[in-house]
Scaffold this motif. Structure first.
Motif, PDB file in Angstrom:
ATOM      1  N   MET A  30     -13.004 -10.603   3.822  1.00 34.17           N
ATOM      2  CA  MET A  30     -13.134 -11.293   2.574  1.00 34.17           C
ATOM      3  C   MET A  30     -11.845 -11.199   1.760  1.00 34.17           C
ATOM      4  SD  MET A  30     -16.049 -10.659  -0.223  1.00 34.17           S
ATOM      5  CE  MET A  30     -15.579 -10.205  -1.845  1.00 34.17           C
ATOM      6  N   GLY A  31     -11.268 -10.017   1.613  1.00 33.13           N
ATOM      7  CA  GLY A  31     -10.041  -9.845   0.853  1.00 33.13           C
ATOM      8  C   GLY A  31      -8.797 -10.127   1.663  1.00 33.13           C
ATOM      9  N   ASP A  32      -8.957 -10.425   2.965  1.00 31.30           N
ATOM     10  CA  ASP A  32      -7.798 -10.639   3.824  1.00 31.30           C
ATOM     11  C   ASP A  32      -6.995 -11.870   3.425  1.00 31.30           C
ATOM     12  OD1 ASP A  32      -8.305  -8.372   5.246  1.00 31.30           O
ATOM     13  OD2 ASP A  32      -9.264  -9.400   6.925  1.00 31.30           O
ATOM     14  N   GLU A  33      -7.617 -12.829   2.729  1.00 27.92           N
ATOM     15  CA  GLU A  33      -6.908 -14.035   2.325  1.00 27.92           C
ATOM     16  C   GLU A  33      -6.111 -13.817   1.048  1.00 27.92           C
ATOM     17  OE1 GLU A  33     -10.611 -14.316   2.108  1.00 27.92           O
ATOM     18  OE2 GLU A  33     -10.537 -14.151   4.264  1.00 27.92           O
ATOM     19  N   LYS A  34      -6.443 -12.802   0.286  1.00 29.12           N
ATOM     20  CA  LYS A  34      -5.771 -12.554  -0.992  1.00 29.12           C
ATOM     21  C   LYS A  34      -4.334 -12.110  -0.771  1.00 29.12           C
ATOM     22  CE  LYS A  34      -9.639 -11.170  -3.917  1.00 29.12           C
ATOM     23  NZ  LYS A  34     -10.159 -10.078  -4.771  1.00 29.12           N
ATOM     24  N   THR A  35      -3.494 -12.437  -1.756  1.00 29.18           N
ATOM     25  CA  THR A  35      -2.110 -11.968  -1.689  1.00 29.18           C
ATOM     26  C   THR A  35      -2.087 -10.469  -1.957  1.00 29.18           C
ATOM     27  OG1 THR A  35      -1.682 -12.274  -4.050  1.00 29.18           O
ATOM     28  CG2 THR A  35      -1.264 -14.178  -2.594  1.00 29.18           C
ATOM     29  N   ASP A  36      -0.998  -9.856  -1.557  1.00 32.42           N
ATOM     30  CA  ASP A  36      -0.834  -8.420  -1.811  1.00 32.42           C
ATOM     31  C   ASP A  36      -0.876  -8.128  -3.310  1.00 32.42           C
ATOM     32  OD1 ASP A  36      -0.533  -7.962   0.912  1.00 32.42           O
ATOM     33  OD2 ASP A  36       1.650  -8.104   0.815  1.00 32.42           O
ATOM     34  N   GLU A  37      -0.244  -8.988  -4.071  1.00 32.86           N
ATOM     35  CA  GLU A  37      -0.198  -8.790  -5.515  1.00 32.86           C
ATOM     36  C   GLU A  37      -1.598  -8.849  -6.125  1.00 32.86           C
ATOM     37  OE1 GLU A  37       3.607  -9.904  -3.856  1.00 32.86           O
ATOM     38  OE2 GLU A  37       1.717 -10.994  -3.758  1.00 32.86           O
ATOM     39  N   ALA A  38      -2.406  -9.814  -5.677  1.00 32.71           N
ATOM     40  CA  ALA A  38      -3.783  -9.935  -6.178  1.00 32.71           C
ATOM     41  C   ALA A  38      -4.601  -8.710  -5.767  1.00 32.71           C
ATOM     42  CB  ALA A  38      -4.426 -11.220  -5.656  1.00 32.71           C
ATOM     43  N   LEU A  39      -4.377  -8.233  -4.551  1.00 30.20           N
ATOM     44  CA  LEU A  39      -5.085  -7.037  -4.094  1.00 30.20           C
ATOM     45  C   LEU A  39      -4.704  -5.813  -4.921  1.00 30.20           C
ATOM     46  CD1 LEU A  39      -4.884  -7.570  -0.239  1.00 30.20           C
ATOM     47  CD2 LEU A  39      -6.981  -7.526  -1.619  1.00 30.20           C
ATOM     48  N   MET A  40      -3.422  -5.685  -5.243  1.00 32.95           N
ATOM     49  CA  MET A  40      -2.988  -4.529  -6.032  1.00 32.95           C
ATOM     50  C   MET A  40      -3.587  -4.585  -7.432  1.00 32.95           C
ATOM     51  SD  MET A  40      -1.419  -1.728  -5.818  1.00 32.95           S
ATOM     52  CE  MET A  40      -1.053  -0.505  -7.072  1.00 32.95           C
ATOM     53  N   LEU A  41      -3.644  -5.761  -8.013  1.00 29.93           N
ATOM     54  CA  LEU A  41      -4.257  -5.903  -9.333  1.00 29.93           C
ATOM     55  C   LEU A  41      -5.754  -5.576  -9.267  1.00 29.93           C
ATOM     56  CD1 LEU A  41      -2.417  -9.108 -10.601  1.00 29.93           C
ATOM     57  CD2 LEU A  41      -2.139  -6.757 -11.448  1.00 29.93           C
ATOM     58  N   PHE A  75      -7.460  -1.646  -1.925  1.00 26.44           N
ATOM     59  CA  PHE A  75      -6.483  -0.646  -1.485  1.00 26.44           C
ATOM     60  C   PHE A  75      -6.508  -0.506   0.031  1.00 26.44           C
ATOM     61  CE2 PHE A  75      -5.410   3.630  -0.102  1.00 26.44           C
ATOM     62  CZ  PHE A  75      -4.120   3.740  -0.589  1.00 26.44           C
ATOM     63  N   GLU A  76      -7.681  -0.455   0.618  1.00 30.36           N
ATOM     64  CA  GLU A  76      -7.795  -0.340   2.079  1.00 30.36           C
ATOM     65  C   GLU A  76      -7.072  -1.480   2.791  1.00 30.36           C
ATOM     66  OE1 GLU A  76      -8.998   1.953   4.231  1.00 30.36           O
ATOM     67  OE2 GLU A  76      -9.224   3.237   2.475  1.00 30.36           O
ATOM     68  N   ILE A  77      -7.223  -2.680   2.274  1.00 24.08           N
ATOM     69  CA  ILE A  77      -6.565  -3.844   2.884  1.00 24.08           C
ATOM     70  C   ILE A  77      -5.046  -3.712   2.758  1.00 24.08           C
ATOM     71  CG2 ILE A  77      -6.249  -6.348   2.731  1.00 24.08           C
ATOM     72  CD1 ILE A  77      -9.237  -6.453   1.799  1.00 24.08           C
ATOM     73  N   LEU A  78      -4.585  -3.322   1.564  1.00 22.27           N
ATOM     74  CA  LEU A  78      -3.145  -3.119   1.370  1.00 22.27           C
ATOM     75  C   LEU A  78      -2.607  -2.054   2.319  1.00 22.27           C
ATOM     76  CD1 LEU A  78      -2.839  -3.240  -2.518  1.00 22.27           C
ATOM     77  CD2 LEU A  78      -1.789  -4.826  -0.890  1.00 22.27           C
ATOM     78  N   TYR A  79      -3.336  -0.972   2.428  1.00 23.83           N
ATOM     79  CA  TYR A  79      -2.921   0.126   3.313  1.00 23.83           C
ATOM     80  C   TYR A  79      -2.831  -0.359   4.758  1.00 23.83           C
ATOM     81  CZ  TYR A  79      -2.777   4.642   5.616  1.00 23.83           C
ATOM     82  OH  TYR A  79      -2.410   5.706   6.400  1.00 23.83           O
ATOM     83  N   GLN A  80      -3.838  -1.083   5.212  1.00 30.34           N
ATOM     84  CA  GLN A  80      -3.840  -1.597   6.586  1.00 30.34           C
ATOM     85  C   GLN A  80      -2.678  -2.565   6.822  1.00 30.34           C
ATOM     86  OE1 GLN A  80      -5.701  -0.469   9.101  1.00 30.34           O
ATOM     87  NE2 GLN A  80      -6.595   0.949   7.622  1.00 30.34           N
ATOM     88  N   ARG A  81      -2.385  -3.396   5.856  1.00 25.06           N
ATOM     89  CA  ARG A  81      -1.312  -4.382   5.995  1.00 25.06           C
ATOM     90  C   ARG A  81       0.072  -3.738   6.048  1.00 25.06           C
ATOM     91  NH1 ARG A  81      -2.629  -9.260   1.674  1.00 25.06           N
ATOM     92  NH2 ARG A  81      -4.485 -10.035   2.715  1.00 25.06           N
ATOM     93  N   HIS A  82       0.272  -2.671   5.290  1.00 25.21           N
ATOM     94  CA  HIS A  82       1.637  -2.188   5.066  1.00 25.21           C
ATOM     95  C   HIS A  82       1.947  -0.796   5.604  1.00 25.21           C
ATOM     96  CE1 HIS A  82       2.518  -5.711   2.715  1.00 25.21           C
ATOM     97  NE2 HIS A  82       1.362  -5.546   2.105  1.00 25.21           N
ATOM     98  N   THR A 117       4.617   8.330  -0.888  1.00 19.51           N
ATOM     99  CA  THR A 117       4.733   6.936  -1.337  1.00 19.51           C
ATOM    100  C   THR A 117       3.363   6.389  -1.720  1.00 19.51           C
ATOM    101  OG1 THR A 117       6.656   6.575   0.087  1.00 19.51           O
ATOM    102  CG2 THR A 117       5.504   4.610  -0.706  1.00 19.51           C
ATOM    103  N   TRP A 118       2.364   6.617  -0.869  1.00 19.22           N
ATOM    104  CA  TRP A 118       1.018   6.125  -1.187  1.00 19.22           C
ATOM    105  C   TRP A 118       0.452   6.844  -2.407  1.00 19.22           C
ATOM    106  CZ3 TRP A 118      -0.270   1.600   0.369  1.00 19.22           C
ATOM    107  CH2 TRP A 118       0.204   1.104   1.582  1.00 19.22           C
ATOM    108  N   SER A 119       0.774   8.122  -2.547  1.00 18.37           N
ATOM    109  CA  SER A 119       0.324   8.858  -3.737  1.00 18.37           C
ATOM    110  C   SER A 119       0.934   8.269  -5.007  1.00 18.37           C
ATOM    111  CB  SER A 119       0.700  10.342  -3.636  1.00 18.37           C
ATOM    112  OG  SER A 119       0.001  10.951  -2.588  1.00 18.37           O
TER     113      SER A 119
END
Length: 183
Positions: free
Chosen positions: A1-12, A22-29, A54-56
């Motif tokens: 579901m969140g896989d289509e969102k941009t990284d910026e939208a996910l971070m917000l 956060f999980e999606i961002l972590y998996q992507r990067h 860095t993640w902290s």
């Protein structure tokens, strides 16, 4: 579901409490970040430590995040700053055995150095050694460009250097790597 969102939208979204974002961002990067740290630091234990740090830092800064730059630029800037701090605290030095080995090879006449075809592993090792010989600023710029596909402006944002300085660092890094492979 969140896989289509941009990284910026996910971070917000994460800043507002969405843990899945956060999980999606972590998996992507995670792979990109870890490769950058490992190639920058050369030691797995140091890369592991700064990967976690860095993640902290990202988690701690989530509420202050503003999508002024690409998320990857922001993430790699956090990592880059940690790498610079690490370099300032401990300058890497060659061990006495490594130094002796290099000096022995330099003193050996060419006729005593056997000719052989380099395997893929040996070529990767030569590239790693060439990267290790680069000054820190050139190595970081090269890795951000080649490994992460960042442009000059993005590299400049991460490193705090101007566009022309980044171009020079990349040019010198490439020239040094080419010279290393030519010898």
């Amino acid at each position: 579901m969140g896989d289509e969102k941009t990284d910026e939208a996910l971070m917000l979204a994460y800043a507002e409490g969405d843990l899945l974002a956060f999980e999606i961002l972590y998996q992507r990067h995670r792979g990109t970040l870890y490769r950058f740290l490992l190639r920058s630091l050369r030691h797995r234990a140091d890369a592991d430590e700064l990967f976690q740090e860095t993640w902290s830092r990202l988690i701690a800064a989530r509420e202050r995040y503003r999508p002024d730059a690409k998320f990857t630029t922001w993430l790699l800037q956090i990592a880059h700053n940690l790498v610079i701090d690490r370099f300032r605290r401990q300058r890497p030095q060659a061990s006495p055995d490594e130094t002796d080995s290099v000096l022995r090879n330099l003193d050996a006449p060419e006729s005593e150095q056997p000719e052989r075809v380099l395997s893929e592993f040996e070529q990767r090792r030569r590239l790693q050694l060439a990267l290790e010989d680069l000054p820190d600023e050139q190595r970081v710029a090269f890795l951000l460009r080649v490994e992460n596909g960042l442009g000059l402006d993005e590299i400049g944002e991460i490193t705090g250097a101007g566009r022309e300085t980044v171009k020079s660092r990349l040019r010198y890094a490439l020239a040094r790597i080419r010279a290393r492979f030519a010898s």
